[in-house]
Write an enzyme that holds these catalytic residues in place. Structure first.
Site, PDB file in Angstrom:
ATOM      1  N   ASN A 196     -16.617  11.782   9.545  1.00  0.00           N
ATOM      2  CA  ASN A 196     -16.748  12.721   8.422  1.00  0.00           C
ATOM      3  C   ASN A 196     -17.222  14.134   8.930  1.00  0.00           C
ATOM      4  OD1 ASN A 196     -15.985  13.557   5.790  1.00  0.00           O
ATOM      5  ND2 ASN A 196     -18.308  13.273   5.161  1.00  0.00           N
ATOM      6  N   PHE A 198     -29.252  10.494   9.539  1.00  0.00           N
ATOM      7  CA  PHE A 198     -28.307  10.853   8.588  1.00  0.00           C
ATOM      8  C   PHE A 198     -27.092  10.042   8.459  1.00  0.00           C
ATOM      9  CE2 PHE A 198     -30.716  14.757   7.617  1.00  0.00           C
ATOM     10  CZ  PHE A 198     -31.097  15.316   8.759  1.00  0.00           C
ATOM     11  N   SER A 235     -31.725   8.919  -1.404  1.00  0.00           N
ATOM     12  CA  SER A 235     -31.031   9.620  -2.222  1.00  0.00           C
ATOM     13  C   SER A 235     -31.615   9.469  -3.819  1.00  0.00           C
ATOM     14  CB  SER A 235     -29.608   9.272  -2.396  1.00  0.00           C
ATOM     15  OG  SER A 235     -28.882   9.702  -3.515  1.00  0.00           O
ATOM     16  N   TYR A 273     -23.157   2.836  -3.698  1.00  0.00           N
ATOM     17  CA  TYR A 273     -23.581   3.774  -2.649  1.00  0.00           C
ATOM     18  C   TYR A 273     -25.247   4.037  -2.926  1.00  0.00           C
ATOM     19  CZ  TYR A 273     -25.405   8.336  -1.127  1.00  0.00           C
ATOM     20  OH  TYR A 273     -26.211   9.352  -0.392  1.00  0.00           O
ATOM     21  N   LYS A 303     -28.226   2.940  -0.203  1.00  0.00           N
ATOM     22  CA  LYS A 303     -29.554   3.384   0.127  1.00  0.00           C
ATOM     23  C   LYS A 303     -30.895   3.004  -0.198  1.00  0.00           C
ATOM     24  CE  LYS A 303     -27.722   7.035   1.763  1.00  0.00           C
ATOM     25  NZ  LYS A 303     -27.826   7.441   3.269  1.00  0.00           N
ATOM     26  N   ASN A 323     -15.741  16.424  -4.603  1.00  0.00           N
ATOM     27  CA  ASN A 323     -16.200  15.823  -5.694  1.00  0.00           C
ATOM     28  C   ASN A 323     -17.378  16.929  -6.278  1.00  0.00           C
ATOM     29  OD1 ASN A 323     -14.928  13.247  -6.073  1.00  0.00           O
ATOM     30  ND2 ASN A 323     -16.064  12.929  -4.087  1.00  0.00           N
ATOM     31  N   LEU A 338     -20.149  19.736  -7.138  1.00  0.00           N
ATOM     32  CA  LEU A 338     -19.891  20.943  -7.835  1.00  0.00           C
ATOM     33  C   LEU A 338     -19.822  22.315  -6.992  1.00  0.00           C
ATOM     34  CD1 LEU A 338     -19.982  22.789 -10.487  1.00  0.00           C
ATOM     35  CD2 LEU A 338     -22.397  22.804 -10.422  1.00  0.00           C
TER      36      LEU A 338
HETATM   37  P1  NAD Z   1     -21.753  14.020   6.022  1.00  0.00           P
HETATM   38  O1  NAD Z   1     -20.856  13.059   5.632  1.00  0.00           O
HETATM   39  O2  NAD Z   1     -21.622  15.359   6.110  1.00  0.00           O
HETATM   40  O3  NAD Z   1     -22.762  13.691   7.502  1.00  0.00           O
HETATM   41  C1  NAD Z   1     -22.880  12.349   7.381  1.00  0.00           C
HETATM   42  C2  NAD Z   1     -22.502  11.959   8.970  1.00  0.00           C
HETATM   43  O4  NAD Z   1     -22.861  10.525   9.639  1.00  0.00           O
HETATM   44  C3  NAD Z   1     -21.118  12.680   9.457  1.00  0.00           C
HETATM   45  O5  NAD Z   1     -21.075  13.426  10.426  1.00  0.00           O
HETATM   46  C4  NAD Z   1     -20.419  11.227   9.483  1.00  0.00           C
HETATM   47  O6  NAD Z   1     -19.374  11.448  10.636  1.00  0.00           O
HETATM   48  C5  NAD Z   1     -21.608  10.358  10.351  1.00  0.00           C
HETATM   49  N1  NAD Z   1     -21.264   8.854  10.230  1.00  0.00           N
HETATM   50  C6  NAD Z   1     -21.033   8.314   9.078  1.00  0.00           C
HETATM   51  N2  NAD Z   1     -20.837   7.147   9.145  1.00  0.00           N
HETATM   52  C7  NAD Z   1     -21.385   6.760  10.669  1.00  0.00           C
HETATM   53  C8  NAD Z   1     -21.514   5.584  11.739  1.00  0.00           C
HETATM   54  N3  NAD Z   1     -21.372   4.414  11.155  1.00  0.00           N
HETATM   55  N4  NAD Z   1     -22.078   5.993  12.716  1.00  0.00           N
HETATM   56  C9  NAD Z   1     -22.064   7.171  13.093  1.00  0.00           C
HETATM   57  N5  NAD Z   1     -21.941   8.306  12.354  1.00  0.00           N
HETATM   58  C10 NAD Z   1     -21.751   8.158  11.117  1.00  0.00           C
HETATM   59  O7  NAD Z   1     -22.875  14.029   5.031  1.00  0.00           O
HETATM   60  P2  NAD Z   1     -24.260  14.810   4.463  1.00  0.00           P
HETATM   61  O8  NAD Z   1     -23.984  15.535   3.074  1.00  0.00           O
HETATM   62  O9  NAD Z   1     -24.764  15.506   5.721  1.00  0.00           O
HETATM   63  O10 NAD Z   1     -25.255  13.544   4.082  1.00  0.00           O
HETATM   64  C11 NAD Z   1     -26.145  12.979   5.268  1.00  0.00           C
HETATM   65  C12 NAD Z   1     -27.192  11.854   4.882  1.00  0.00           C
HETATM   66  O11 NAD Z   1     -27.638  12.230   3.741  1.00  0.00           O
HETATM   67  C13 NAD Z   1     -26.123  10.694   4.331  1.00  0.00           C
HETATM   68  O12 NAD Z   1     -26.704   9.555   4.553  1.00  0.00           O
HETATM   69  C14 NAD Z   1     -25.996  10.884   2.902  1.00  0.00           C
HETATM   70  O13 NAD Z   1     -25.960   9.587   2.261  1.00  0.00           O
HETATM   71  C15 NAD Z   1     -27.471  11.266   2.591  1.00  0.00           C
HETATM   72  N6  NAD Z   1     -27.580  12.131   1.525  1.00  0.00           N
HETATM   73  C16 NAD Z   1     -26.759  13.165   1.187  1.00  0.00           C
HETATM   74  C17 NAD Z   1     -26.462  13.826  -0.263  1.00  0.00           C
HETATM   75  C18 NAD Z   1     -25.512  14.879  -0.499  1.00  0.00           C
HETATM   76  O14 NAD Z   1     -25.393  15.427  -1.529  1.00  0.00           O
HETATM   77  N7  NAD Z   1     -25.045  15.309   0.496  1.00  0.00           N
HETATM   78  C19 NAD Z   1     -27.561  13.634  -1.062  1.00  0.00           C
HETATM   79  C20 NAD Z   1     -28.572  12.635  -0.732  1.00  0.00           C
HETATM   80  C21 NAD Z   1     -28.483  11.686   0.476  1.00  0.00           C
HETATM   81  C1  WQD Z   2     -23.496  17.966 -10.176  1.00  0.00           C
HETATM   82  C2  WQD Z   2     -23.058  18.601 -11.793  1.00  0.00           C
HETATM   83  C3  WQD Z   2     -21.427  17.384 -12.795  1.00  0.00           C
HETATM   84  C4  WQD Z   2     -18.209  18.889 -10.469  1.00  0.00           C
HETATM   85  C5  WQD Z   2     -24.096  13.563  -6.171  1.00  0.00           C
HETATM   86  C6  WQD Z   2     -23.926  12.323  -5.882  1.00  0.00           C
HETATM   87  C7  WQD Z   2     -25.440  11.916  -5.583  1.00  0.00           C
HETATM   88  C8  WQD Z   2     -25.702  12.776  -4.157  1.00  0.00           C
HETATM   89  C9  WQD Z   2     -25.682  14.300  -4.651  1.00  0.00           C
HETATM   90  C10 WQD Z   2     -25.308  11.617  -2.376  1.00  0.00           C
HETATM   91  C11 WQD Z   2     -23.054  17.352 -12.697  1.00  0.00           C
HETATM   92  C12 WQD Z   2     -20.962  18.531 -12.829  1.00  0.00           C
HETATM   93  C13 WQD Z   2     -19.459  18.528 -10.757  1.00  0.00           C
HETATM   94  C14 WQD Z   2     -17.216  19.426 -10.937  1.00  0.00           C
HETATM   95  C15 WQD Z   2     -18.762  19.479 -12.884  1.00  0.00           C
HETATM   96  N1  WQD Z   2     -25.091  12.671  -3.238  1.00  0.00           N
HETATM   97  N2  WQD Z   2     -19.701  19.073 -12.270  1.00  0.00           N
HETATM   98  N3  WQD Z   2     -17.355  19.866 -12.206  1.00  0.00           N
HETATM   99  O1  WQD Z   2     -23.031  13.997  -9.393  1.00  0.00           O
HETATM  100  O2  WQD Z   2     -25.548  15.401  -9.500  1.00  0.00           O
HETATM  101  O3  WQD Z   2     -24.766  14.080  -7.513  1.00  0.00           O
HETATM  102  O4  WQD Z   2     -24.219  14.225  -5.239  1.00  0.00           O
HETATM  103  O5  WQD Z   2     -26.545  11.078  -2.322  1.00  0.00           O
HETATM  104  O6  WQD Z   2     -25.451  10.623  -5.005  1.00  0.00           O
HETATM  105  O7  WQD Z   2     -24.031  11.271  -7.355  1.00  0.00           O
HETATM  106  O8  WQD Z   2     -23.440  15.951  -7.838  1.00  0.00           O
HETATM  107  O9  WQD Z   2     -22.157  18.236  -7.606  1.00  0.00           O
HETATM  108  O10 WQD Z   2     -20.976  16.097  -8.193  1.00  0.00           O
HETATM  109  O11 WQD Z   2     -22.400  17.239  -9.787  1.00  0.00           O
HETATM  110  O12 WQD Z   2     -19.058  20.064 -14.021  1.00  0.00           O
HETATM  111  O13 WQD Z   2     -16.131  19.589 -10.606  1.00  0.00           O
HETATM  112  O14 WQD Z   2     -21.849  19.334 -11.608  1.00  0.00           O
HETATM  113  O15 WQD Z   2     -21.086  16.700 -14.080  1.00  0.00           O
HETATM  114  O16 WQD Z   2     -23.502  17.614 -13.782  1.00  0.00           O
HETATM  115  P1  WQD Z   2     -24.272  14.989  -8.829  1.00  0.00           P
HETATM  116  P2  WQD Z   2     -22.147  17.007  -8.337  1.00  0.00           P
END
Ligand code: NAD
Ligand code: WQD
Length: 340
Positions: A36, A81, A125, A149, A153, A198, A200
């Site tokens: 990704n 990560f 998360s 998901y 975590k 997905n 915002l």
């Molecule tokens: P991202 O997808 O940009 O980064 C994740 C990275 O992990 C990618 O580069 C992907 O190629 C790599 N990856 C996935 N599966 C792998 C595997 N099996 N082996 C090696 N590499 C692998 O996502 P991000 O937004 O940078 O998130 C990083 C971490 O933070 C994730 O674990 C995610 O669950 C967590 N997290 C993200 C958010 C968010 O909203 N972005 C919120 C809470 C937690």
């Molecule tokens: C934020 C707000 C939507 C898109 C997600 C994952 C969470 C974490 C962070 C990994 C909400 C609204 C969104 C759109 C909208 N990821 N919205 N129109 O759902 O709070 O959290 O990302 O750990 O696990 O659930 O983030 O950015 O999708 O939504 O109105 O097109 O924006 O309803 O209120 P969310 P989001």
């Protein structure tokens, strides 16, 4: 200086953490399977940091590759990560998420233990909380994730809690992120989502750039300040810096730290739309749509434990979150060939 392995380090948050780690003088090695993300991000990390981290294309489920890496390289700690993060996809493909996120993490920790590496910072998360008793989440709240998901975590958190219980030499930080947004102020790295948008902020950025027609606001009938959903948005650079603070705290203690990483305040969707319009200098077209299934009305972090235990709190506000996102969006649009 410490030698840090960053799994998932070519991803959105990981790449920003690599920049901060290198700026702090650490020696960084990135392992990622590129499912990704793109390797080219490390060229841009090098433009920001002045040097390119070492890299190996490794899937964390591949014990042979991990053992080879740990035999060849010595690390003081791992920031983990690597993982899949799309809630909707996890509902459609739960086995993929449990295999990748849980089995992959178990393989990583097993190989770390064999190599004598017992310090790990894990990307958890706020989704582990599910629907807790109040809108401001504390780490001692019950955990009840409502999707595969979030369950993946929490399972990895439980694995690490049990590992630390069985071996007191382990140093574990479980960082529960709220809503990471924004990009590095250089505009050279940021969220570069594959496939369906997905979240915002990236969606809004693509509407503002004209790539998408309009934003659907998922519901304006919630019991919130203006009826739209409220979330705790945290600038990805603040989030990255929270990982350095966690590493430093683990240098002083063994055992498990569980910490929320959030700003401690929420913004509504319409507040984010207005802030983004200010940042990009034009209106963001939107329409009010129905609620998105599974969404909560409002939640945000109680970040007091992060401040108390890590000496960390967010520094960057909504204007930086939107302004830095916009700068990255413009760079990405002007350099689409590089990102292809
Ligand atoms: P991202 O997808 O940009 O980064 C994740 C990275 O992990 C990618 O580069 C992907 O190629 C790599 N990856 C996935 N599966 C792998 C595997 N099996 N082996 C090696 N590499 C692998 O996502 P991000 O937004 O940078 O998130 C990083 C971490 O933070 C994730 O674990 C995610 O669950 C967590 N997290 C993200 C958010 C968010 O909203 N972005 C919120 C809470 C937690
Ligand atoms: C934020 C707000 C939507 C898109 C997600 C994952 C969470 C974490 C962070 C990994 C909400 C609204 C969104 C759109 C909208 N990821 N919205 N129109 O759902 O709070 O959290 O990302 O750990 O696990 O659930 O983030 O950015 O999708 O939504 O109105 O097109 O924006 O309803 O209120 P969310 P989001």
């Amino acid at each position: 200086m410490r030698r840090i392995l960053v799994t998932g380090g070519t991803g959105y948050i990981g790449s920003h953490a690599v920049v901060e780690l290198m700026a702090a003088g650490h020696d960084v090695f990135v392992a990622d399977n590129l499912c990704n993300s793109k390797l080219s991000v490390l060229d841009r990390v090098a433009r920001i940091s002045g040097r390119r981290p070492e890299f190996a294309q490794i899937d964390i489920r591949d014990r042979g590759a991990l053992r080879k890496l740990f035999a060849a390289q010595s690390f003081d700690a791992v920031i983990h990560f690597a993982g899949l993060k799309a809630v909707g996809e996890s509902v459609a493909k739960p086995l993929l998420y449990f295999d990748n996120n849980v089995s992959g993490s178990v393989a990583l920790f097993e190989c770390m233990q064999e190599a004598g590496i017992k310090t790990v910072v894990f990307s958890s998360s706020a989704t582990v909380y599910g629907e807790p008793p109040s809108v401001q989440f504390r780490e001692d709240f019950p955990t009840a994730p409502v999707n595969p998901y979030g369950r993946s975590k929490l399972m990895v958190e439980d694995v690490l809690r049990d590992v630390a219980k069985g071996d007191s030499e382990w140093r574990v930080a479980l960082l529960r992120y709220f809503n990471p947004v924004g990009a590095h102020p250089s505009g050279l790295i940021g969220e570069d989502p594959n496939g369906v948008l997905n979240n915002l902020m990236p969606y809004m950025a693509q509407v503002a750039s004209g790539k998408l027609k309009e934003l659907s606001v998922f519901g304006n009938d919630y019991p919130t300040i203006d009826g739209t959903g409220v979330r705790d948005y945290i600038h990805v650079v603040d989030l990255a810096r929270g990982h350095l603070a966690a590493l430093s705290a683990l240098g002083k203690q063994t055992g498990v730290l569980t910490v929320n990483l959030g700003a401690g305040r929420g913004y509504s969707v319409l507040e984010m739309v207005n802030a983004f319009s200010e940042a990009c200098g034009k209106p963001v077209p939107y329409r009010i749509a129905g609620r998105r299934p599974g969404d909560l009305a409002e939640y945000f972090a109680d970040p007091s434990l992060a401040h108390q235990l890590l000496g960390w709190r967010t520094q960057l506000g909504i204007d930086a979150m939107c302004g830095d996102t916009w700068r990255w969006q413009q760079w990405a649009a002007a350099n689409a060939a590089e990102l292809a």
